[in-house]
Design an enzyme around this catalytic site. Sequence first.
Site, PDB file in Angstrom:
ATOM      1  N   SER A 136      -1.417  -6.201   4.050  1.00 15.58           N
ATOM      2  CA  SER A 136      -0.821  -4.996   3.474  1.00 15.58           C
ATOM      3  C   SER A 136       0.236  -4.457   4.422  1.00 15.58           C
ATOM      4  CB  SER A 136      -1.892  -3.916   3.255  1.00 15.58           C
ATOM      5  OG  SER A 136      -1.304  -2.675   2.913  1.00 15.58           O
ATOM      6  N   TYR A 149      -8.510   1.675   6.206  1.00 18.02           N
ATOM      7  CA  TYR A 149      -7.871   0.586   5.460  1.00 18.02           C
ATOM      8  C   TYR A 149      -6.763  -0.057   6.298  1.00 18.02           C
ATOM      9  CZ  TYR A 149      -5.452  -1.865   1.689  1.00 18.02           C
ATOM     10  OH  TYR A 149      -4.864  -2.823   0.912  1.00 18.02           O
TER      11      TYR A 149
END
Length: 253
Positions: A136, A149
């Site tokens: 990501s 995250y």
Amino acid sequence: MSNTAVVVGAGRGIGQAIGEDLARACPGDRLILADIDAALVERVAASLQAQGVEAIARHVDITDEKSVQELVDETSDADRVAIAAGVFDSSPSLEVTVADFERILRVNTIGCFDVARRYAAGMAARGGGSIVAVASVAARMPRMRQAVYSASKAALRQSLRVLAMEVAGSGVRVNTVSPGPTDTEMMRQLASDHATVDDLADGSLLAFRPRIPAGRVARGSDVAAAVRFLLSPESSHILLGDIVVDGGELLGM
């Protein structure tokens, strides 16, 4: 190249898009679609089977070493593996619990790394293969309320680079793809700062989120195309790489 590809996390979102993309690009291949949600991935496989694709659904829990090894053993001829499994959490750093931190890391980092290293071992013994995991842009750019995250994806990206160095001499390539905002169920959870997922393209000063120069968020197919390229022989000289699919949000940094 063998005719078997594996997609882990294929039940929805980017993982589903990867499976569907590989099915279109390589219709004669055997495609193993694995996910923790057996019913969901069965539906994806059934949809592809109806189109004449040899798609096989399998249950896997990447936090369970035995479950991962069973999948690897069953698909020991695979030389292309895409890992798109992951979970998302959005909590202020002052409120996130240690249990939440451990849960996210267990899936996004440890679980995905375990899948990659087990497949890499078999590929190394057979003389080669390609593994691509979905990371990501959060691994590079801080995101409000995403300490856990972001950390999990940064750790995955770096651990796979080390794995890539260690197995490169055996003909195994390990790379990552880092999506920006992508229109998936997980991203809709993230869009609480915006009216819709599409509004993420406009950025938010309040959320310290930059505007996406391309003017839209990614589709799953955008990410899947990059994954397919890295899995293919056309990318044979790319390893330890990270292709960013973010519509220019990171401004190339």
